[in-house]
Design a protein around this motif. Structure first.
Motif, PDB file in Angstrom:
ATOM      1  N   ALA A 189      20.404  25.623  19.855  1.00 38.22           N
ATOM      2  CA  ALA A 189      20.727  24.243  19.486  1.00 38.22           C
ATOM      3  C   ALA A 189      19.675  23.653  18.550  1.00 38.22           C
ATOM      4  CB  ALA A 189      20.860  23.391  20.745  1.00 38.22           C
ATOM      5  N   ASP A 192      20.095  25.409  15.078  1.00 42.62           N
ATOM      6  CA  ASP A 192      21.323  25.062  14.349  1.00 42.62           C
ATOM      7  C   ASP A 192      21.597  23.563  14.309  1.00 42.62           C
ATOM      8  OD1 ASP A 192      21.618  27.776  14.134  1.00 42.62           O
ATOM      9  OD2 ASP A 192      23.078  27.940  15.770  1.00 42.62           O
ATOM     10  N   SER A 194      22.655  21.761  16.691  1.00 44.59           N
ATOM     11  CA  SER A 194      23.953  21.609  17.329  1.00 44.59           C
ATOM     12  C   SER A 194      23.759  21.059  18.742  1.00 44.59           C
ATOM     13  CB  SER A 194      24.677  22.956  17.378  1.00 44.59           C
ATOM     14  OG  SER A 194      23.906  23.895  18.088  1.00 44.59           O
ATOM     15  N   HIS A 251      28.454  25.190  23.635  1.00 44.05           N
ATOM     16  CA  HIS A 251      27.995  25.064  22.255  1.00 44.05           C
ATOM     17  C   HIS A 251      29.223  24.964  21.355  1.00 44.05           C
ATOM     18  CE1 HIS A 251      29.005  29.312  21.651  1.00 44.05           C
ATOM     19  NE2 HIS A 251      28.400  29.541  22.798  1.00 44.05           N
ATOM     20  N   PRO A 252      29.069  24.494  20.115  1.00 43.19           N
ATOM     21  CA  PRO A 252      30.219  24.223  19.250  1.00 43.19           C
ATOM     22  C   PRO A 252      31.067  25.463  18.991  1.00 43.19           C
ATOM     23  CG  PRO A 252      28.221  23.261  18.342  1.00 43.19           C
ATOM     24  CD  PRO A 252      27.804  24.134  19.474  1.00 43.19           C
ATOM     25  N   PHE A 257      33.064  20.561  18.526  1.00 36.93           N
ATOM     26  CA  PHE A 257      32.535  20.411  19.869  1.00 36.93           C
ATOM     27  C   PHE A 257      33.508  19.606  20.723  1.00 36.93           C
ATOM     28  CE2 PHE A 257      29.570  18.160  22.815  1.00 36.93           C
ATOM     29  CZ  PHE A 257      29.251  19.266  23.561  1.00 36.93           C
TER      30      PHE A 257
END
Length: 271
Positions: A189, A192, A194, A251-252, A257
């Motif tokens: 995360a 990225d 994210s 996570h996406p 998401f």
């Protein structure tokens, strides 16, 4: 006094296949080795191959010059046959050419003995060759056994590794695995940029359920919850004893998401 067959067998050091078409040479070589080895005789290359295929031969003494199939072709066929390729071959030759020796060694022979040869030299070379081959085979057998044990050990280590990160009751990953996975996803995360989300799940009134229906029913209940989570979320984990606590890391995806509320509602509907 007649010596028992078993004692005669034990006194011999192995079995040698002598391949030669000259009766006088067969007599000389046999007399030099007969007290120490069982001697099988073939006067043609074709017959030698048939005898070797049967098995039980520790060494082949092979004359180079023979009618029809010569020693080189006989050796070539022996070495191309899975049943006989590991039997050591010593060539017997009256030739002095180093080229002939090179050809024989390239075909897979282990040694050359010039004819005529000293009986003691012949005996010593036969003994050394058979001894080396047995040591080689014993080492290969031990290496194979060790390799098999290493494979079994790897399987057991993998099983132990899986057990160490698996909840014994429900079969889903435990807290230790959750902590490893959380660190991994947290790093992802950050890298990225994210989002990462976690759902913590408790089972309401589980102690009362356990007290009323018994621990076996309680265990079945936890297994059902675990099964539901396993089919509804990306990752689910269990920590705690009688109580249920599960962490879910998200996570996406390519579609974006979805968020923890979506998964929470999905689990709630299935359960």
């Amino acid at each position: 006094m007649i010596e028992p067959i078993s004692e005669i067998t034990d006194s011999k050091e192995g079995t040698i296949l002598l391949v030669d078409d000259q009766p006088e040479q067969i007599r000389i070589i046999k007399s030099a080795l007969d007290s120490f080895f069982f001697i099988k005789i073939a006067t043609r290359g074709e017959l030698a191959i048939k005898i070797a295929n049967i098995g039980g031969v520790d060494l082949i003494l092979l004359d180079v010059v023979m009618p029809a199939m010569d020693g080189y072709e006989t050796c070539r066929q022996l070495k191309n046959n899975p049943l006989t390729k590991n039997i050591p071959v010593i060539f017997l030759t009256g030739k002095e050419s180093q080229n002939d020796e090179t050809v024989g060694l390239e075909l897979g022979a282990v040694d050359f003995i010039r004819k005529p040869s000293s009986p003691l030299v012949l005996l010593t070379r036969c003994r050394n060759t058979i001894s080396y081959q047995r040591i080689k085979e014993d080492l290969q057998r031990k290496n194979d056994e060790l390799s098999e044990k290493n494979k079994q050990l790897l399987v057991l280590n993998k099983m132990l590794e899986n057990l160490s990160v698996t909840d014994g009751l429900t079969g889903i990953p435990n807290r230790r695995k959750f902590e490893e996975y959380l660190i991994q996803e947290w790093s992802r995360a950050l890298r990225d940029s994210s989002p990462i989300s976690m759902i913590v799940i408790d089972v309401d009134y589980f102690k009362l359920f356990n007290d009323h229906y018994g621990h076996l029913a309680g265990d079945d209940c936890l297994k059902t919850i675990a099964k539901t989570l396993a089919t509804s979320t990306a990752r689910s984990f269990r920590s705690g004893g009688a109580l249920w606590r599960g962490g879910v890391c998200l996570h996406p995806t390519k579609s974006g998401f979805l968020g923890p509320s979506f998964y929470g509602e999905s689990v709630d509907r299935k359960y």
